[in-house]
Design a protein around this motif. Structure first.
Motif, PDB file in Angstrom:
ATOM      1  N   UNK A  98      33.329  -0.501  -4.588  1.00  0.00           N
ATOM      2  CA  UNK A  98      34.443   0.275  -4.100  1.00  0.00           C
ATOM      3  C   UNK A  98      35.555  -0.627  -3.570  1.00  0.00           C
ATOM      4  N   UNK A  99      35.193  -1.631  -2.789  1.00  0.00           N
ATOM      5  CA  UNK A  99      36.218  -2.518  -2.228  1.00  0.00           C
ATOM      6  C   UNK A  99      36.860  -3.386  -3.295  1.00  0.00           C
ATOM      7  N   UNK A 100      36.101  -3.707  -4.344  1.00  0.00           N
ATOM      8  CA  UNK A 100      36.669  -4.501  -5.436  1.00  0.00           C
ATOM      9  C   UNK A 100      37.741  -3.699  -6.155  1.00  0.00           C
ATOM     10  N   UNK A 101      37.476  -2.431  -6.360  1.00  0.00           N
ATOM     11  CA  UNK A 101      38.459  -1.584  -7.042  1.00  0.00           C
ATOM     12  C   UNK A 101      39.754  -1.510  -6.239  1.00  0.00           C
ATOM     13  N   UNK A 102      39.622  -1.350  -4.949  1.00  0.00           N
ATOM     14  CA  UNK A 102      40.803  -1.244  -4.101  1.00  0.00           C
ATOM     15  C   UNK A 102      41.556  -2.571  -4.064  1.00  0.00           C
ATOM     16  N   UNK A 104      35.529   1.366 -17.978  1.00  0.00           N
ATOM     17  CA  UNK A 104      36.945   1.615 -17.652  1.00  0.00           C
ATOM     18  C   UNK A 104      37.651   0.359 -17.144  1.00  0.00           C
ATOM     19  N   UNK A 105      36.887  -0.649 -16.716  1.00  0.00           N
ATOM     20  CA  UNK A 105      37.508  -1.896 -16.248  1.00  0.00           C
ATOM     21  C   UNK A 105      38.216  -2.636 -17.374  1.00  0.00           C
ATOM     22  N   UNK A 117      47.791  -0.361 -14.913  1.00  0.00           N
ATOM     23  CA  UNK A 117      46.498  -0.993 -14.669  1.00  0.00           C
ATOM     24  C   UNK A 117      46.034  -0.810 -13.239  1.00  0.00           C
ATOM     25  N   UNK A 118      46.959  -0.867 -12.288  1.00  0.00           N
ATOM     26  CA  UNK A 118      46.602  -0.676 -10.883  1.00  0.00           C
ATOM     27  C   UNK A 118      46.106   0.735 -10.627  1.00  0.00           C
ATOM     28  N   UNK A 119      46.792   1.715 -11.205  1.00  0.00           N
ATOM     29  CA  UNK A 119      46.371   3.101 -11.003  1.00  0.00           C
ATOM     30  C   UNK A 119      44.983   3.350 -11.586  1.00  0.00           C
ATOM     31  N   UNK A 120      44.692   2.759 -12.725  1.00  0.00           N
ATOM     32  CA  UNK A 120      43.371   2.910 -13.328  1.00  0.00           C
ATOM     33  C   UNK A 120      42.331   2.136 -12.519  1.00  0.00           C
ATOM     34  N   UNK A 121      42.713   0.975 -11.971  1.00  0.00           N
ATOM     35  CA  UNK A 121      41.769   0.149 -11.229  1.00  0.00           C
ATOM     36  C   UNK A 121      41.233   0.858  -9.988  1.00  0.00           C
ATOM     37  N   UNK A 122      42.013   1.731  -9.389  1.00  0.00           N
ATOM     38  CA  UNK A 122      41.537   2.457  -8.201  1.00  0.00           C
ATOM     39  C   UNK A 122      40.377   3.400  -8.526  1.00  0.00           C
ATOM     40  N   UNK A 123      40.274   3.837  -9.772  1.00  0.00           N
ATOM     41  CA  UNK A 123      39.218   4.769 -10.179  1.00  0.00           C
ATOM     42  C   UNK A 123      38.256   4.170 -11.209  1.00  0.00           C
ATOM     43  N   UNK A 124      38.439   2.916 -11.591  1.00  0.00           N
ATOM     44  CA  UNK A 124      37.667   2.332 -12.688  1.00  0.00           C
ATOM     45  C   UNK A 124      36.196   2.160 -12.313  1.00  0.00           C
ATOM     46  N   UNK A 125      35.360   2.393 -13.308  1.00  0.00           N
ATOM     47  CA  UNK A 125      33.929   2.114 -13.176  1.00  0.00           C
ATOM     48  C   UNK A 125      33.386   1.887 -14.581  1.00  0.00           C
ATOM     49  N   UNK A 126      32.442   1.012 -14.688  1.00  0.00           N
ATOM     50  CA  UNK A 126      31.831   0.732 -15.989  1.00  0.00           C
ATOM     51  C   UNK A 126      32.837   0.162 -16.982  1.00  0.00           C
ATOM     52  N   UNK A 137      43.066  -5.129 -19.944  1.00  0.00           N
ATOM     53  CA  UNK A 137      44.013  -5.059 -21.065  1.00  0.00           C
ATOM     54  C   UNK A 137      45.453  -4.987 -20.564  1.00  0.00           C
ATOM     55  N   UNK A 138      45.691  -4.229 -19.485  1.00  0.00           N
ATOM     56  CA  UNK A 138      47.065  -4.135 -18.973  1.00  0.00           C
ATOM     57  C   UNK A 138      47.539  -5.458 -18.392  1.00  0.00           C
ATOM     58  N   UNK A 139      46.639  -6.221 -17.800  1.00  0.00           N
ATOM     59  CA  UNK A 139      47.021  -7.552 -17.297  1.00  0.00           C
ATOM     60  C   UNK A 139      47.393  -8.454 -18.467  1.00  0.00           C
TER      61      UNK A 139
END
Length: 159
Positions: free
Chosen positions: A1-5, A82-83, A71-80, A88-90
């Motif tokens: 969770x903290x990694x995503x944030x 989805x990373x 990419x940031x918006x997806x990163x807040x909810x990414x799991x598995x 890819x956006x980076x």
């Protein structure tokens, strides 16, 4: 969770930076400085070259900012798997930054060529590409004695 944030916040910082920076460059509002912007000699030769090259690069840098934002918006909810989307956006943002910088550098070089053409082969800063005779030199080109050249070649070849 903290990694995503953490990843999301870092990407948001990059997104804001590139969106603001690209927007200022596109709007010709990016001040000439030595810290931000294209740092090649051709860009710094004139205000026209600085603004023109950054106008060319700015929209592509805005694309990089949008890519980081997505990419940031997806990163807040990414799991598995989805990373892969933030990764890819980076990569897309890095390519956009590179392409924008390359286009800006090429535009700056074209401004330098235009400046040299208007000044008879010399830039307005005094640099010349006219050879040792200088710009506008009235000195004649040295004449080559073709017979002496032919004789020299015959002696080297042993003919």
């Amino acid at each position: 969770m903290t990694v995503m944030v953490a990843v999301g916040i870092i990407m948001l910082i990059f997104a804001v930076y590139w969106l603001v920076f690209g927007g200022l460059a596109t709007a010709r509002r990016l001040p000439g400085n030595k810290y931000f912007g294209l740092r090649i000699p051709d860009v710094r030769k004139s205000k026209e070259a600085w603004d023109g090259s950054h106008v060319v690069a700015g929209p592509v840098w805005i694309l990089a900012g949008v890519s980081f934002l997505f990419g940031a918006l997806v990163a807040f909810r990414a799991s598995g798997w989805m990373w892969l989307i933030p990764v890819a956006t980076v990569l897309i943002a890095i390519v956009a930054i590179s392409v924008g910088s390359n286009l800006g550098a090429r535009a700056a070089h074209l401004y330098t060529l235009k400046d040299q053409e208007e000044n008879g082969g010399c830039s307005s800063e005094g640099g010349c590409s006219c050879g040792s005779g200088g710009c506008g030199s009235s000195a004649e080109a040295p004449q080559v004695d073709m017979d002496a050249l032919r004789n020299a070649v015959k002696n080297v070849d042993g003919v």
